[in-house]
Structures are given as C-alpha cells and as structure tokens.
Write an enzyme that holds these catalytic residues in place. Structure first.
Site, PDB file in Angstrom:
ATOM      1  N   ASP A 182     -12.464 -42.590   2.091  1.00  0.00           N
ATOM      2  CA  ASP A 182     -12.209 -41.173   1.838  1.00  0.00           C
ATOM      3  C   ASP A 182     -10.703 -40.933   1.772  1.00  0.00           C
ATOM      4  OD1 ASP A 182     -13.510 -38.345   1.826  1.00  0.00           O
ATOM      5  OD2 ASP A 182     -11.849 -38.169   3.235  1.00  0.00           O
ATOM      6  N   ILE A 183     -10.257 -40.184   0.746  1.00  0.00           N
ATOM      7  CA  ILE A 183      -8.835 -39.848   0.644  1.00  0.00           C
ATOM      8  C   ILE A 183      -8.520 -38.759   1.672  1.00  0.00           C
ATOM      9  CG2 ILE A 183      -6.993 -39.007  -0.859  1.00  0.00           C
ATOM     10  CD1 ILE A 183      -8.591 -40.010  -3.249  1.00  0.00           C
ATOM     11  N   ASN A 190      -4.956 -30.901  -3.238  1.00  0.00           N
ATOM     12  CA  ASN A 190      -5.259 -30.061  -4.405  1.00  0.00           C
ATOM     13  C   ASN A 190      -4.648 -28.669  -4.263  1.00  0.00           C
ATOM     14  OD1 ASN A 190      -6.672 -31.778  -6.137  1.00  0.00           O
ATOM     15  ND2 ASN A 190      -8.619 -31.437  -5.084  1.00  0.00           N
ATOM     16  N   HIS A 195      -5.090 -29.186  -9.156  1.00  0.00           N
ATOM     17  CA  HIS A 195      -6.218 -30.070  -9.439  1.00  0.00           C
ATOM     18  C   HIS A 195      -5.902 -31.125 -10.498  1.00  0.00           C
ATOM     19  CE1 HIS A 195      -9.349 -28.159  -6.967  1.00  0.00           C
ATOM     20  NE2 HIS A 195      -8.671 -27.041  -7.181  1.00  0.00           N
ATOM     21  N   ASP A 199      -6.543 -34.989  -9.832  1.00  0.00           N
ATOM     22  CA  ASP A 199      -7.290 -35.935 -10.672  1.00  0.00           C
ATOM     23  C   ASP A 199      -6.491 -37.216 -10.896  1.00  0.00           C
ATOM     24  OD1 ASP A 199      -9.353 -34.159 -10.841  1.00  0.00           O
ATOM     25  OD2 ASP A 199      -8.958 -33.527 -12.907  1.00  0.00           O
ATOM     26  N   GLU A 226     -13.900 -37.052  -3.291  1.00  0.00           N
ATOM     27  CA  GLU A 226     -12.792 -37.979  -3.056  1.00  0.00           C
ATOM     28  C   GLU A 226     -13.245 -39.216  -2.285  1.00  0.00           C
ATOM     29  OE1 GLU A 226     -12.574 -34.945   0.360  1.00  0.00           O
ATOM     30  OE2 GLU A 226     -13.220 -35.024  -1.723  1.00  0.00           O
TER      31      GLU A 226
END
Length: 305
Positions: A182-183, A190, A195, A199, A226
């Site tokens: 998981d980030i 974000n 956003h 991405d 994520e």
C-alpha cells in the site's frame, strides 16, 4: 482474430520466441535445432525433469517433446506441466516415431503431434502457427487482464489465478509467498499534488515493483486504488522478505517528494505471508492484509511478516 503475418509486432514476437526441445537423443536435438534455430531461440533439455525445471525458471513459448525418454516419459512430463499453474499454458507438441500413443498425447494436453521422420517445412510452419496463436492469445489476455492505468495485471487477473496457484502449491507441497503493498498517505498525496500527479506516482510505483521482480513466474497486480499484490511462486519466507525489502528500498529511492510524510518522500507499507504457516481459518491473502496494516501501525515504510 485472423492471423496476420505481415504485422510488425507479431513478426518481432515470433523472431524472439523461445522453443524448448526435450529429447534424450542428442541426434534428434541436433536435427530439430538445425531446422528451427534460423527462426527462433532454441533451448534444449535431455530429460523431463530438466524440462520442468527450465519451464519454471524461464518459461518457453512452446515445447517440442519426445515420448520415449529415460526417467520421466514425455507423457508424464506433459501431464506434470499441465497440472502446474505456472506452466499449464505453454503449448506442447509431441515429436515422435511412436504411432500407437497419439491418443495419449492429446489426452495429456498436447496441441499437436508430429511424426518422425521430420519434414522440415511442416515442422517450422506448425511451430510458427502455434506460437502465433499463443502470442495472439497473450495479447488478448493483456487487454482483459491489464490495469488500464499502470499496465500491470488487474484484480481480475489476480482473482482468476490466485486460487489455482494456491491449489497447485498445496498439491505439490511447495511454498509460495504473497506481498500486499500500500502506498503510504496516498489520499493526502492526491490532496496536495493533484490526481494527475497521483496517477504518475501509481505508474512509477507499479513499474518499480515490476522491475524489482527477477523471475518470469513472479507477478504484480493492482489490487485496488493504491494497493498492489505480488505473487512469488516457490518462495520461502526468507526469500519473500528479501524481495519485499528490495521493493521498499527501490520505491523510496525514487525520491518522490511527499510533504505530508514523515519520511519526506513517497513510501510503501508491505505485509507478507507464505503458504507454510497456513492457518486453518485464514488464507495467505488475509494474513498478508493483516500484516500490511501492522506495518502501517509500526510507522509505515515497513515490511511485516
């Protein structure tokens, strides 16, 4: 989809295709290699056991397999390949002088059957046709099973292969590892950077994870948002920890600034599990998920097993 040999991408794929020739007779290997080496990359094995080892380590695009071999026969080899998740999609052509075992070859999962003595043109054209079909099938699967944004496998691919892989590992009594990644603070990223930049980070992290994997059978899928999941067949907990540490380091080494993070850069939290410490009421995915949240509780940018 119609076969189009004039397509440039297809021609390049065909030229780079790998053919595994399996035969315990050196003369047969020499003959087949001479016919096909002009068109494809050739790898050879002199036994079924060696062929299976090669396929698990670096899968070929097609296998030419003799029936009558010392030790594991060609039929046994084919059945073993077809009953193993990471090798079952490799097309197998039997090349043999035996005429009374053709039905067994089809039943074992072969895509074709070529009798000796070999007609060189027939052999080449049939090998090319089967590799072409495999390439087109792979391209179609890429469209169905690739995540549109990151171009790694998607959740649908993982769901389709996870249960089969687990059953195969249990049947073969081998270990495998699962990493859930998981980030850290991605929502906040974000909010701060937008956003579009988010991405970009998803893409960079996905490619970094992919580049950190060293074996063709290892793969990464975008699990959702994520989160990414990494599958490591035939991997012990010690090996999985090494891979996880490498991924974690490579991501922070990207040096992507993140003002909200205490580490100042984008980091990831990793939870891992393997099949061996399997608990009756939990599968490896559940265990990896719990370990990932444990990594976050321990301060993020951590690996927890």
């Amino acid at each position: 989809m119609p076969i189009n040999y004039s397509d440039h991408q297809l021609k390049l794929s065909l030229r780079g295709s790998k053919v595994l020739i399996v035969d315990d007779q050196l003369l047969s290997i020499i003959v087949l290699r001479k016919i096909l080496s002009v068109h494809f990359n050739i790898v050879t094995a002199s036994s079924g056991e060696e062929a299976i080892s090669i396929c698990k380590r670096s899968p070929p695009d097609i296998i030419l397999l003799d029936i009558n071999m010392e030790g594991m026969s060609g039929i046994e080899t084919c059945l073993k390949l077809k009953n193993t998740s990471e090798t079952q999609s490799i097309p197998v052509i039997f090349v043999t002088s035996f005429e009374n075992q053709e039905e067994e070859c089809w039943e074992a999962g072969a895509v074709d059957y070529i009798k000796k003595p070999i007609n060189p043109e027939t052999l080449f054209r049939r090998v090319r046709a089967h590799i072409t079909m495999k390439i087109q099938h792979d391209l179609l699967n890429q469209k169905v099973f690739l995540d549109d944004l990151t171009k790694v496998f998607n959740r649908r691919y993982f769901d389709a292969h996870f249960s089969k892989m687990e059953r195969s590992a249990l049947r073969e009594k081998v270990d495998y590892a699962l990493l859930l990644i998981d980030i850290d603070y991605f929502k906040q990223y974000n909010d701060i950077y937008g956003h579009v930049q988010g991405d970009t980070v998803l893409n960079l992290v996905a490619q970094t994870i992919t580049n950190s994997l060293q074996r063709p059978t290892d793969f990464v899928a975008r699990y959702g948002g994520e989160e990414f999941v990494v599958v490591l067949p035939h991997t012990s907990i010690e090996g999985a920890i090494c891979v996880a540490d490498k991924i974690k380091k490579n991501v922070i080494d990207l040096g992507i600034l993140h003002k909200y993070s205490e580490y100042e850069f984008v980091t990831i939290s990793i939870g891992g599990s393997t099949l061996q410490p399997y608990e009756s009421n939990k599968n490896t995915l559940q265990l990896a998920d719990e370990k990932m949240y444990e990594s976050k509780k321990q301060g993020r940018n951590q690996v927890c097993f």
